[in-house]
Design an enzyme around this catalytic site. Structure first.
Site, mmCIF file in Angstrom:
data_model
loop_
_atom_site.group_PDB
_atom_site.id
_atom_site.type_symbol
_atom_site.label_atom_id
_atom_site.label_comp_id
_atom_site.label_asym_id
_atom_site.label_seq_id
_atom_site.Cartn_x
_atom_site.Cartn_y
_atom_site.Cartn_z
ATOM 1 N N ALA A 200 -14.814 -18.419 2.682
ATOM 2 C CA ALA A 200 -15.596 -17.319 3.261
ATOM 3 C C ALA A 200 -14.828 -16.729 4.432
ATOM 4 O O ALA A 200 -15.360 -16.509 5.519
ATOM 5 C CB ALA A 200 -16.969 -17.818 3.699
ATOM 6 N N GLY A 201 -13.523 -16.485 4.201
ATOM 7 C CA GLY A 201 -12.705 -15.783 5.187
ATOM 8 C C GLY A 201 -12.931 -14.284 5.019
ATOM 9 O O GLY A 201 -13.941 -13.858 4.438
ATOM 10 N N LYS B 250 -9.236 -5.776 11.077
ATOM 11 C CA LYS B 250 -10.358 -5.331 10.247
ATOM 12 C C LYS B 250 -11.690 -5.329 10.990
ATOM 13 O O LYS B 250 -12.560 -4.515 10.691
ATOM 14 C CB LYS B 250 -10.462 -6.190 8.990
ATOM 15 C CG LYS B 250 -9.354 -5.893 7.978
ATOM 16 C CD LYS B 250 -9.573 -6.655 6.688
ATOM 17 C CE LYS B 250 -8.541 -6.239 5.659
ATOM 18 N NZ LYS B 250 -8.738 -6.885 4.364
ATOM 19 N N GLY C 119 -4.827 -11.685 -8.390
ATOM 20 C CA GLY C 119 -5.447 -10.699 -7.508
ATOM 21 C C GLY C 119 -4.852 -9.297 -7.568
ATOM 22 O O GLY C 119 -5.245 -8.430 -6.770
ATOM 23 N N SER D 205 0.810 -1.225 0.000
ATOM 24 C CA SER D 205 0.000 0.000 0.000
ATOM 25 C C SER D 205 0.846 1.280 0.000
ATOM 26 O O SER D 205 0.488 2.248 -0.681
ATOM 27 C CB SER D 205 -0.969 0.008 1.184
ATOM 28 O OG SER D 205 -1.905 -1.026 1.009
ATOM 29 N N SER E 179 -5.314 -3.981 8.057
ATOM 30 C CA SER E 179 -5.289 -5.376 7.640
ATOM 31 C C SER E 179 -5.226 -6.255 8.881
ATOM 32 O O SER E 179 -5.425 -5.771 10.001
ATOM 33 C CB SER E 179 -4.118 -5.621 6.682
ATOM 34 O OG SER E 179 -4.281 -6.900 6.091
HETATM 35 P P1 NAP Z 1 -8.664 -15.751 5.758
HETATM 36 O O1 NAP Z 1 -9.609 -14.818 6.402
HETATM 37 O O2 NAP Z 1 -7.670 -16.480 6.591
HETATM 38 O O3 NAP Z 1 -9.539 -16.835 4.958
HETATM 39 C C1 NAP Z 1 -8.947 -17.950 4.374
HETATM 40 C C2 NAP Z 1 -10.012 -18.808 3.734
HETATM 41 O O4 NAP Z 1 -9.373 -19.932 3.146
HETATM 42 C C3 NAP Z 1 -11.058 -19.326 4.699
HETATM 43 O O5 NAP Z 1 -12.306 -19.181 4.098
HETATM 44 C C4 NAP Z 1 -10.720 -20.817 4.828
HETATM 45 O O6 NAP Z 1 -11.833 -21.620 4.961
HETATM 46 C C5 NAP Z 1 -10.145 -21.091 3.450
HETATM 47 N N1 NAP Z 1 -9.269 -22.259 3.427
HETATM 48 C C6 NAP Z 1 -8.071 -22.417 4.044
HETATM 49 N N2 NAP Z 1 -7.576 -23.643 3.772
HETATM 50 C C7 NAP Z 1 -8.489 -24.252 2.979
HETATM 51 C C8 NAP Z 1 -8.544 -25.543 2.358
HETATM 52 N N3 NAP Z 1 -7.569 -26.426 2.510
HETATM 53 N N4 NAP Z 1 -9.642 -25.824 1.619
HETATM 54 C C9 NAP Z 1 -10.626 -24.950 1.475
HETATM 55 N N5 NAP Z 1 -10.634 -23.701 2.024
HETATM 56 C C10 NAP Z 1 -9.570 -23.388 2.770
HETATM 57 O O7 NAP Z 1 -7.828 -15.028 4.625
HETATM 58 P P2 NAP Z 1 -8.283 -13.813 3.678
HETATM 59 O O8 NAP Z 1 -7.794 -12.548 4.239
HETATM 60 O O9 NAP Z 1 -9.722 -13.962 3.354
HETATM 61 O O10 NAP Z 1 -7.392 -14.115 2.383
HETATM 62 C C11 NAP Z 1 -7.681 -15.195 1.526
HETATM 63 C C12 NAP Z 1 -6.755 -15.121 0.302
HETATM 64 O O11 NAP Z 1 -7.027 -13.939 -0.436
HETATM 65 C C13 NAP Z 1 -5.267 -15.059 0.668
HETATM 66 O O12 NAP Z 1 -4.567 -15.803 -0.289
HETATM 67 C C14 NAP Z 1 -4.923 -13.587 0.534
HETATM 68 O O13 NAP Z 1 -3.587 -13.374 0.197
HETATM 69 C C15 NAP Z 1 -5.834 -13.171 -0.610
HETATM 70 N N6 NAP Z 1 -6.232 -11.745 -0.584
HETATM 71 C C16 NAP Z 1 -6.019 -11.009 -1.702
HETATM 72 C C17 NAP Z 1 -6.432 -9.689 -1.737
HETATM 73 C C18 NAP Z 1 -6.223 -8.867 -2.981
HETATM 74 O O14 NAP Z 1 -6.353 -7.647 -2.921
HETATM 75 N N7 NAP Z 1 -5.926 -9.481 -4.106
HETATM 76 C C19 NAP Z 1 -7.050 -9.109 -0.614
HETATM 77 C C20 NAP Z 1 -7.248 -9.900 0.519
HETATM 78 C C21 NAP Z 1 -6.838 -11.228 0.518
HETATM 79 P P3 NAP Z 1 -12.642 -21.916 6.295
HETATM 80 O O15 NAP Z 1 -13.454 -20.697 6.555
HETATM 81 O O16 NAP Z 1 -13.486 -23.072 5.894
HETATM 82 O O17 NAP Z 1 -11.653 -22.205 7.387
#
Ligand code: NAP
Length: 291
Positions: A130-131, A69, A253, A20, A65
């Protein structure tokens, strides 16, 4: 910088990895704004003081972050409707001491798809995970007139909470929300076959090895489906590679990262982020970090 320079910041723990500062400082320079953006690694015990510090030091705004959040909300004066829907904020604007929280992650992803001319209205989409990021996209889908959202989630301790939240969302909009159990391969396949866009919002693929869906499901991807991976480090995940081999259009992304930042920048300054200049610098920086 001088006595009138306005400060903006990124509050997280850890914070040093953030892209950022690069995005926003380039955008301040481009728009000839006397402002500066810095990353602050804030320890959990100091978070309340850090948010109050935004007021005390007259910051223009901030991004948040992990892990702040959701917990930031209790220190803010107001939330935008989209931040209320997910009970999380990634952006704060300081209006003369009144802190207003917004969430630009979901709109960031859909703006990226719109910029790529991907049809959204009346479409069915599949969201894996659905994180934090997944929930922002799930809630924003209704603002872009998506017809149906398949939300694929592991059957763990947050499953029933997400099910109840999806029911709440569905009651507020015409978008249909269907929860799919990640352990049910047949249900995953049925959802995939009905979806025009498949979005990976899990962290599966950050290690450049894992796929977010079993191969027996992925092998049914069709070239007319669009595949989006939120991950941008690595730039090409195994999921994107596989989708490209199946003939699908796809993207990583970076666009979401850019547009969530552009929407935050506009929320603070009323000005546009120079998207292509920032994109070029982001890609160069990510490649440098990958070496
Ligand atoms: P988070 O809150 O930790 O959520 C992670 C998600 O992954 C949860 O829904 C979890 O499921 C799921 N998960 C983990 N292991 C899994 C598996 N083996 N099988 C199926 N689902 C699994 O993380 P987040 O902040 O949402 O970030 C998620 C991803 O998006 C990361 O890779 C992050 O780098 C990326 N991201 C990108 C941007 C962008 O601007 N491009 C912004 C934010 C995040 P459960 O709920 O079932 O545990």
């Amino acid at each position: 910088m001088n006595g009138e320079t306005r400060l903006y910041g990124f509050l997280a723990h850890p914070a040093q990895h953030s892209l950022s500062p690069l995005m926003h400082n380039l955008s301040f320079q481009f728009n000839h704004l006397n402002a500066c953006y810095l990353a602050f690694d804030v320890l959990p015990a100091d978070f309340a003081n850090a948010v109050n510090g935004l007021r005390a030091l007259n910051f223009g705004g901030a991004n948040l972050s992990l892990p702040y959040k959701q917990q930031a909300i209790k220190y803010l004066n107001e939330l935008t409707p989209r931040a209320q829907k997910i009970a999380a904020v990634n952006t704060i604007r300081n209006d003369n001491g009144r802190l207003i929280g917004d969430s630009t992650d979901g709109a960031g992803l859909f703006t990226d798809l719109q910029e790529q001319k991907i049809l959204l209205t009346a479409q069915t989409i599949m969201i894996l995970g659905a994180g934090g990021a997944g929930r922002a996209i799930i809630a924003a889908a209704a603002d872009y007139h998506i017809k149906r959202v398949y939300v694929c989630k592991r059957p763990n301790q947050t499953y029933t909470k997400i099910a109840a939240w999806l029911q709440q969302l569905a009651a507020q909009t015409t978008t249909e929300y269907c929860l799919v159990n990640y352990a049910d391969t047949a249900a995953l396949l049925a959802a995939l076959q009905k979806s025009a866009i498949v979005i990976n919002a899990t962290d599966q693929g950050m290690d450049a090895q894992q796929l977010p869906l079993p191969l027996e499901v992925l092998q049914h991807l069709k070239p007319q489906q669009f595949v989006y991976d939120l991950i941008y480090h690595p730039l090409v995940t195994p999921f994107l590679k596989y989708a490209q081999q199946r003939g699908c259009n796809s993207c990583n992304g970076i666009g979401m990262l850019l547009w969530q930042g552009a929407l935050a920048f506009e929320f603070w300054t009323g000005k546009k982020m120079p998207i292509e200049i920032v994109r070029k610098n982001l890609v160069t920086e990510i490649r440098r970090r990958t070496k």
